[in-house]
Design a protein around this motif. Structure first.
Motif, PDB file in Angstrom:
ATOM      1  N   GLY A 139       0.796  -1.213   0.000  1.00  0.00           N
ATOM      2  CA  GLY A 139       0.000   0.000   0.000  1.00  0.00           C
ATOM      3  C   GLY A 139       0.822   1.252   0.000  1.00  0.00           C
ATOM      4  O   GLY A 139       2.036   1.235   0.148  1.00  0.00           O
ATOM      5  N   GLY A 140       0.103   2.353  -0.154  1.00  0.00           N
ATOM      6  CA  GLY A 140       0.727   3.663  -0.165  1.00  0.00           C
ATOM      7  C   GLY A 140       0.368   4.442   1.083  1.00  0.00           C
ATOM      8  O   GLY A 140       0.158   3.857   2.157  1.00  0.00           O
ATOM      9  N   LEU A 141       0.229   5.748   0.945  1.00  0.00           N
ATOM     10  CA  LEU A 141      -0.004   6.621   2.090  1.00  0.00           C
ATOM     11  C   LEU A 141      -1.474   6.703   2.501  1.00  0.00           C
ATOM     12  O   LEU A 141      -1.785   7.236   3.552  1.00  0.00           O
ATOM     13  N   GLY A 142      -2.386   6.194   1.693  1.00  0.00           N
ATOM     14  CA  GLY A 142      -3.815   6.246   2.002  1.00  0.00           C
ATOM     15  C   GLY A 142      -4.323   4.928   2.569  1.00  0.00           C
ATOM     16  O   GLY A 142      -3.602   4.216   3.270  1.00  0.00           O
ATOM     17  N   ASP A 143      -5.564   4.612   2.250  1.00  0.00           N
ATOM     18  CA  ASP A 143      -6.195   3.359   2.677  1.00  0.00           C
ATOM     19  C   ASP A 143      -6.168   2.365   1.524  1.00  0.00           C
ATOM     20  O   ASP A 143      -6.654   2.665   0.428  1.00  0.00           O
ATOM     21  N   ASP A 144      -5.631   1.190   1.774  1.00  0.00           N
ATOM     22  CA  ASP A 144      -5.499   0.148   0.763  1.00  0.00           C
ATOM     23  C   ASP A 144      -6.050  -1.143   1.341  1.00  0.00           C
ATOM     24  O   ASP A 144      -5.595  -1.584   2.405  1.00  0.00           O
ATOM     25  N   GLU A 145      -7.022  -1.745   0.675  1.00  0.00           N
ATOM     26  CA  GLU A 145      -7.677  -2.932   1.190  1.00  0.00           C
ATOM     27  C   GLU A 145      -7.659  -4.055   0.158  1.00  0.00           C
ATOM     28  O   GLU A 145      -8.159  -3.877  -0.947  1.00  0.00           O
ATOM     29  N   ALA A 146      -7.072  -5.191   0.515  1.00  0.00           N
ATOM     30  CA  ALA A 146      -7.188  -6.382  -0.325  1.00  0.00           C
ATOM     31  C   ALA A 146      -8.533  -7.015  -0.003  1.00  0.00           C
ATOM     32  O   ALA A 146      -8.817  -7.334   1.147  1.00  0.00           O
ATOM     33  N   LEU A 147      -9.363  -7.192  -1.016  1.00  0.00           N
ATOM     34  CA  LEU A 147     -10.694  -7.745  -0.822  1.00  0.00           C
ATOM     35  C   LEU A 147     -10.799  -9.196  -1.261  1.00  0.00           C
ATOM     36  O   LEU A 147     -11.733  -9.889  -0.887  1.00  0.00           O
ATOM     37  N   SER A 148      -9.839  -9.647  -2.073  1.00  0.00           N
ATOM     38  CA  SER A 148      -9.854 -11.030  -2.536  1.00  0.00           C
ATOM     39  C   SER A 148      -8.484 -11.376  -3.102  1.00  0.00           C
ATOM     40  O   SER A 148      -7.654 -10.503  -3.340  1.00  0.00           O
ATOM     41  N   GLY A 149      -8.276 -12.644  -3.331  1.00  0.00           N
ATOM     42  CA  GLY A 149      -7.033 -13.102  -3.929  1.00  0.00           C
ATOM     43  C   GLY A 149      -7.228 -14.433  -4.604  1.00  0.00           C
ATOM     44  O   GLY A 149      -8.231 -15.123  -4.389  1.00  0.00           O
TER      45      GLY A 149
END
Length: 184
Positions: free
Chosen positions: A46-56
Motif C-alpha cells: 500500500g501507499g499513504l492512504g487506505d489500501d484494502e485487499a478484498l480477494s485473492g
C-alpha cells in the motif's frame, strides 16, 4: 495464502518482505503459509492512504505459481512502484488495484483499475471453464461515469463490472469489459 487489510504496525510483514512497514493508515497484506500452517512469507502492500485487499487467487500452471491480490485504494503513490504495466495513476476518489507476486514473495507488478469516481475490485477468478491461467476475471463495483473501456455503458449510482485481463500485465483482453446495473 491469506489476503486482507490491516492497520497493525507489527506482526504482519516477515523479514525480507516486499513492504515491511505499514505505508498508510490501512494497508493490504498478502501472506503465504506452508502445508503445516507456518508462515513462509508476508508483506504489506500500500501507499499513504487506505489500501484494502478484498480477494485473492492462487494461479499455477504446474511450473509457475503466482498470487493475485485485488482490492481498493485511495493512495496516489505506492501502488505502482517503478510504473505499472497498465494504469499508473489514481483516477478517482478510489480505484481498484491488482497486484501480482510469485508465491516466494517476489513482487511482479501492480496496476490501478478505475475511472473518475469510486471503484473497487471485489473478486478475482481464473477465466473460463478451461482454467486458462493466463487470463483473469475481475469483478467489482464502480460509480465512475468515465475512464473504463466500455464507454456510455454506465447506468446508475453504482454498477457492477466484470473485466477480463491478462495475468501477464493486467491489461484488458479483447475489450473484455461489461457493466451491469440499472438506473439506481
Amino acid at each position: 495464502m491469506a489476503f486482507g487489510y490491516t492497520s497493525s504496525l507489527f506482526g504482519i510483514a516477515t523479514s525480507g518482505g516486499y513492504q515491511t512497514l505499514l505505508g498508510g493508515s490501512k494497508d493490504a497484506f498478502y501472506s503465504y503459509f506452508d502445508n503445516s500452517g507456518t508462515i513462509v512469507y508476508s508483506t504489506y502492500f500500500g501507499g499513504l492512504g487506505d489500501d484494502e485487499a478484498l480477494s485473492g487467487q492462487f494461479v499455477s500452471d504446474g511450473a509457475l505459481s503466482k498470487a493475485v491480490m485485488v482490492g481498493s485504494t485511495n493512495s496516489a503513490q505506492g501502488i505502482t512502484p517503478n510504473g505499472a504495466l497498465s494504469d499508473t495513476t489514481l483516477d478517482g476518489l478510489s480505484d481498484g488495484f491488482i497486484a501480482v507476486f510469485n508465491t516466494n514473495g517476489t513482487f511482479q507488478y501492480s496496476s490501478y483499475f478505475g475511472g473518475n469516481d469510486v471503484d473497487y475490485i471485489s473478486d478475482v477468478k481464473l477465466s473460463g471453464a478451461t482454467n486458462d491461467w493466463t487470463q483473469l476475471l475481475l469483478c467489482g463495483v464502480t460509480s465512475s461515469t468515465s475512464g473504463f473501456s466500455a464507454s456510455n455503458s454506465y447506468q446508475g449510482a453504482n454498477d457492477a463490472f466484470v473485466a477480463k485481463v491478462s495475468l501477464s500485465g493486467a491489461t484488458l483482453v479483447n475489450n473484455g469489459f461489461v457493466y451491469y446495473g440499472g438506473s439506481d
